[in-house]
Design a protein around this motif. Sequence first.
Motif, PDB file in Angstrom:
ATOM      1  N   ALA A 150       8.135  -9.226 -17.891  1.00  0.00           N
ATOM      2  CA  ALA A 150       9.681  -8.676 -18.418  1.00  0.00           C
ATOM      3  C   ALA A 150       9.915  -9.420 -19.858  1.00  0.00           C
ATOM      4  O   ALA A 150      10.493  -8.716 -20.427  1.00  0.00           O
ATOM      5  CB  ALA A 150      10.520  -9.266 -17.577  1.00  0.00           C
ATOM      6  N   LEU A 151       9.030 -10.251 -20.148  1.00  0.00           N
ATOM      7  CA  LEU A 151       9.105 -11.082 -21.167  1.00  0.00           C
ATOM      8  C   LEU A 151       8.748 -10.551 -22.454  1.00  0.00           C
ATOM      9  O   LEU A 151       8.775 -10.882 -23.682  1.00  0.00           O
ATOM     10  CB  LEU A 151       8.602 -12.625 -21.242  1.00  0.00           C
ATOM     11  N   SER A 152       7.552  -9.402 -22.339  1.00  0.00           N
ATOM     12  CA  SER A 152       6.874  -8.839 -23.130  1.00  0.00           C
ATOM     13  C   SER A 152       7.179  -7.454 -23.433  1.00  0.00           C
ATOM     14  O   SER A 152       6.368  -6.476 -23.875  1.00  0.00           O
ATOM     15  CB  SER A 152       5.469  -8.899 -23.035  1.00  0.00           C
ATOM     16  N   VAL A 153       8.489  -6.948 -22.813  1.00  0.00           N
ATOM     17  CA  VAL A 153       8.756  -5.629 -22.969  1.00  0.00           C
ATOM     18  C   VAL A 153       8.605  -5.033 -24.491  1.00  0.00           C
ATOM     19  O   VAL A 153       9.298  -5.417 -25.280  1.00  0.00           O
ATOM     20  CB  VAL A 153      10.340  -5.194 -22.154  1.00  0.00           C
ATOM     21  N   GLY A 154       8.121  -3.820 -24.719  1.00  0.00           N
ATOM     22  CA  GLY A 154       7.803  -3.375 -25.973  1.00  0.00           C
ATOM     23  C   GLY A 154       6.931  -3.909 -27.148  1.00  0.00           C
ATOM     24  O   GLY A 154       6.894  -3.625 -28.093  1.00  0.00           O
ATOM     25  N   ARG A 155       6.085  -4.859 -26.268  1.00  0.00           N
ATOM     26  CA  ARG A 155       5.307  -5.728 -27.257  1.00  0.00           C
ATOM     27  C   ARG A 155       3.843  -5.889 -26.602  1.00  0.00           C
ATOM     28  O   ARG A 155       3.689  -5.614 -25.251  1.00  0.00           O
ATOM     29  CB  ARG A 155       5.727  -7.136 -27.591  1.00  0.00           C
ATOM     30  N   ASP A 156       2.904  -6.084 -26.890  1.00  0.00           N
ATOM     31  CA  ASP A 156       1.557  -6.478 -26.241  1.00  0.00           C
ATOM     32  C   ASP A 156       1.679  -7.558 -25.389  1.00  0.00           C
ATOM     33  O   ASP A 156       2.296  -8.563 -25.589  1.00  0.00           O
ATOM     34  CB  ASP A 156       0.371  -6.658 -27.310  1.00  0.00           C
ATOM     35  N   ARG A 157       0.942  -7.660 -24.210  1.00  0.00           N
ATOM     36  CA  ARG A 157       0.977  -8.669 -23.215  1.00  0.00           C
ATOM     37  C   ARG A 157       0.252  -9.751 -23.687  1.00  0.00           C
ATOM     38  O   ARG A 157      -0.925  -9.595 -24.238  1.00  0.00           O
ATOM     39  CB  ARG A 157       0.603  -8.187 -21.853  1.00  0.00           C
ATOM     40  N   GLU A 158       0.577 -11.021 -23.568  1.00  0.00           N
ATOM     41  CA  GLU A 158      -0.354 -12.133 -23.637  1.00  0.00           C
ATOM     42  C   GLU A 158      -1.544 -11.998 -22.651  1.00  0.00           C
ATOM     43  O   GLU A 158      -1.403 -11.806 -21.494  1.00  0.00           O
ATOM     44  CB  GLU A 158       0.460 -13.356 -23.177  1.00  0.00           C
ATOM     45  N   THR A 159      -2.645 -12.152 -23.327  1.00  0.00           N
ATOM     46  CA  THR A 159      -3.919 -11.941 -22.362  1.00  0.00           C
ATOM     47  C   THR A 159      -4.552 -13.330 -21.880  1.00  0.00           C
ATOM     48  O   THR A 159      -4.017 -14.322 -22.052  1.00  0.00           O
ATOM     49  CB  THR A 159      -5.133 -11.485 -23.365  1.00  0.00           C
ATOM     50  N   ARG A 160      -5.288 -13.141 -20.733  1.00  0.00           N
ATOM     51  CA  ARG A 160      -5.714 -14.358 -20.236  1.00  0.00           C
ATOM     52  C   ARG A 160      -6.639 -15.128 -21.478  1.00  0.00           C
ATOM     53  O   ARG A 160      -6.873 -16.311 -20.972  1.00  0.00           O
ATOM     54  CB  ARG A 160      -6.895 -13.741 -18.956  1.00  0.00           C
ATOM     55  N   ASP A 161      -7.375 -14.251 -22.023  1.00  0.00           N
ATOM     56  CA  ASP A 161      -8.379 -15.197 -23.206  1.00  0.00           C
ATOM     57  C   ASP A 161      -7.263 -16.239 -23.972  1.00  0.00           C
ATOM     58  O   ASP A 161      -7.555 -17.126 -24.272  1.00  0.00           O
ATOM     59  CB  ASP A 161      -8.963 -14.292 -24.044  1.00  0.00           C
ATOM     60  N   GLU A 162      -6.039 -15.703 -24.506  1.00  0.00           N
ATOM     61  CA  GLU A 162      -5.271 -16.399 -25.252  1.00  0.00           C
ATOM     62  C   GLU A 162      -4.649 -17.594 -24.225  1.00  0.00           C
ATOM     63  O   GLU A 162      -4.478 -18.789 -24.881  1.00  0.00           O
ATOM     64  CB  GLU A 162      -4.127 -15.453 -25.513  1.00  0.00           C
ATOM     65  N   VAL A 163      -4.407 -17.610 -23.206  1.00  0.00           N
ATOM     66  CA  VAL A 163      -4.138 -18.643 -22.229  1.00  0.00           C
ATOM     67  C   VAL A 163      -5.245 -19.444 -22.163  1.00  0.00           C
ATOM     68  O   VAL A 163      -5.016 -20.724 -22.292  1.00  0.00           O
ATOM     69  CB  VAL A 163      -3.682 -18.169 -20.956  1.00  0.00           C
ATOM     70  N   LEU A 164      -6.475 -19.096 -22.073  1.00  0.00           N
ATOM     71  CA  LEU A 164      -7.619 -19.971 -21.942  1.00  0.00           C
ATOM     72  C   LEU A 164      -7.830 -20.601 -23.397  1.00  0.00           C
ATOM     73  O   LEU A 164      -8.316 -22.151 -23.082  1.00  0.00           O
ATOM     74  CB  LEU A 164      -9.014 -19.371 -21.913  1.00  0.00           C
ATOM     75  N   GLY A 165      -7.513 -20.240 -24.499  1.00  0.00           N
ATOM     76  CA  GLY A 165      -7.780 -21.158 -25.839  1.00  0.00           C
ATOM     77  C   GLY A 165      -6.431 -22.244 -25.690  1.00  0.00           C
ATOM     78  O   GLY A 165      -7.000 -23.490 -26.203  1.00  0.00           O
ATOM     79  N   SER A 166      -5.433 -22.155 -25.192  1.00  0.00           N
ATOM     80  CA  SER A 166      -4.285 -23.334 -25.040  1.00  0.00           C
ATOM     81  C   SER A 166      -4.989 -24.208 -23.872  1.00  0.00           C
ATOM     82  O   SER A 166      -4.685 -25.464 -24.128  1.00  0.00           O
ATOM     83  CB  SER A 166      -2.985 -22.641 -24.570  1.00  0.00           C
ATOM     84  N   ALA A 167      -5.402 -23.785 -22.860  1.00  0.00           N
ATOM     85  CA  ALA A 167      -5.749 -24.443 -21.823  1.00  0.00           C
ATOM     86  C   ALA A 167      -7.243 -25.581 -22.301  1.00  0.00           C
ATOM     87  O   ALA A 167      -7.205 -26.645 -22.000  1.00  0.00           O
ATOM     88  CB  ALA A 167      -6.196 -23.788 -20.382  1.00  0.00           C
ATOM     89  N   THR A 168      -7.962 -25.011 -23.068  1.00  0.00           N
ATOM     90  CA  THR A 168      -9.059 -25.665 -23.357  1.00  0.00           C
ATOM     91  C   THR A 168      -8.842 -26.673 -24.412  1.00  0.00           C
ATOM     92  O   THR A 168      -9.530 -27.759 -24.268  1.00  0.00           O
ATOM     93  CB  THR A 168     -10.202 -24.739 -23.959  1.00  0.00           C
ATOM     94  N   SER A 169      -7.928 -26.524 -25.167  1.00  0.00           N
ATOM     95  CA  SER A 169      -7.251 -27.615 -26.280  1.00  0.00           C
ATOM     96  C   SER A 169      -6.629 -28.794 -25.565  1.00  0.00           C
ATOM     97  O   SER A 169      -6.738 -29.579 -25.675  1.00  0.00           O
ATOM     98  CB  SER A 169      -6.384 -26.858 -27.179  1.00  0.00           C
ATOM     99  N   VAL A 216      -8.133  -6.027 -14.633  1.00  0.00           N
ATOM    100  CA  VAL A 216      -8.124  -5.723 -16.236  1.00  0.00           C
ATOM    101  C   VAL A 216      -7.080  -6.535 -16.761  1.00  0.00           C
ATOM    102  O   VAL A 216      -5.843  -6.707 -16.197  1.00  0.00           O
ATOM    103  CB  VAL A 216      -7.683  -4.089 -16.271  1.00  0.00           C
ATOM    104  N   ASP A 217      -7.198  -6.931 -17.893  1.00  0.00           N
ATOM    105  CA  ASP A 217      -6.244  -7.709 -18.643  1.00  0.00           C
ATOM    106  C   ASP A 217      -6.164  -7.347 -20.125  1.00  0.00           C
ATOM    107  O   ASP A 217      -7.247  -6.759 -20.583  1.00  0.00           O
ATOM    108  CB  ASP A 217      -6.490  -9.305 -18.496  1.00  0.00           C
ATOM    109  N   GLY A 218      -5.048  -7.550 -20.698  1.00  0.00           N
ATOM    110  CA  GLY A 218      -4.969  -7.224 -22.139  1.00  0.00           C
ATOM    111  C   GLY A 218      -4.375  -6.131 -22.498  1.00  0.00           C
ATOM    112  O   GLY A 218      -3.632  -5.416 -21.969  1.00  0.00           O
ATOM    113  N   PRO A 219      -4.372  -5.777 -23.723  1.00  0.00           N
ATOM    114  CA  PRO A 219      -3.956  -4.411 -24.280  1.00  0.00           C
ATOM    115  C   PRO A 219      -4.010  -3.046 -23.375  1.00  0.00           C
ATOM    116  O   PRO A 219      -3.162  -2.137 -23.467  1.00  0.00           O
ATOM    117  CB  PRO A 219      -4.244  -4.358 -25.622  1.00  0.00           C
TER     118      PRO A 219
END
Length: 230
Positions: A150-169, A216-219
């Motif tokens: 619901a936070l991304s209505v009208g926009r692309d969803r945040e993907t699992r890969d993008e979450v991974l980037g924050s988690a590894t840092s 399946v994840d992402g756009p």
Amino acid sequence: MSWRVSRATRPTDSSERLVFFTDAVVAIALTLLVLPLVDLVPEARSSGLDLEDLLRENLGELGSFLLSFAVISRFWWAHHQLFRHVSRLSGPLVAWNLLWMFSIVFLPWPTAIITAYEPSTGTVLLYVGTLVVTSASLTMLAVTVHRDAALSVGRDRETRDEVLGSATSLGALLVALVLGSLFPGPVNYKALLLLFLSGPVEHLVKRSWSRHPGPVDGPDRPPETAADVR
């Protein structure tokens, strides 16, 4: 007064207002970083120091400024990329963003501490610990956006890969915090170089995911509505 944000429909510009406010906080933090350097100039002039002496005697201050400027810039860019996916707000999203802003605007103080004092367990815990809070709150922001369609209505969803980037840092910073505080003499802030390993680690995890694909994840994932996540 409550920070709770209703899940009901909000104007799409509500997220933009939060982004503008956050950007202003980042600008304030960057300004606070450079002010001590500005104050050095009249002091050096009154003491009769020339430019070469001024630079040589304040290499530590310049180095601390450049380090924190680079860190804040990196976190700001990651925050900017994350909020490209956000069109609406929720209570958890606002709460994590407030914690992220707090850690960013607080960072000039640990920067001044590491400039004035020799590396020790306390100084490393204060400086790197602040970065851990920044990274952890950014990671939780990414998780919150990824999980709540619901936070991304009208926009692309945040993907699992993008979450991974924050988690590894975040993982690299946690290791840096432990090593730097346990060995403040030989290691101290040099442990932050572990951040350069977050990219290879992220790549290895993605390769593992490609061998064992999950949902399946992402756009390409069918968009969910607010009703789907309730």
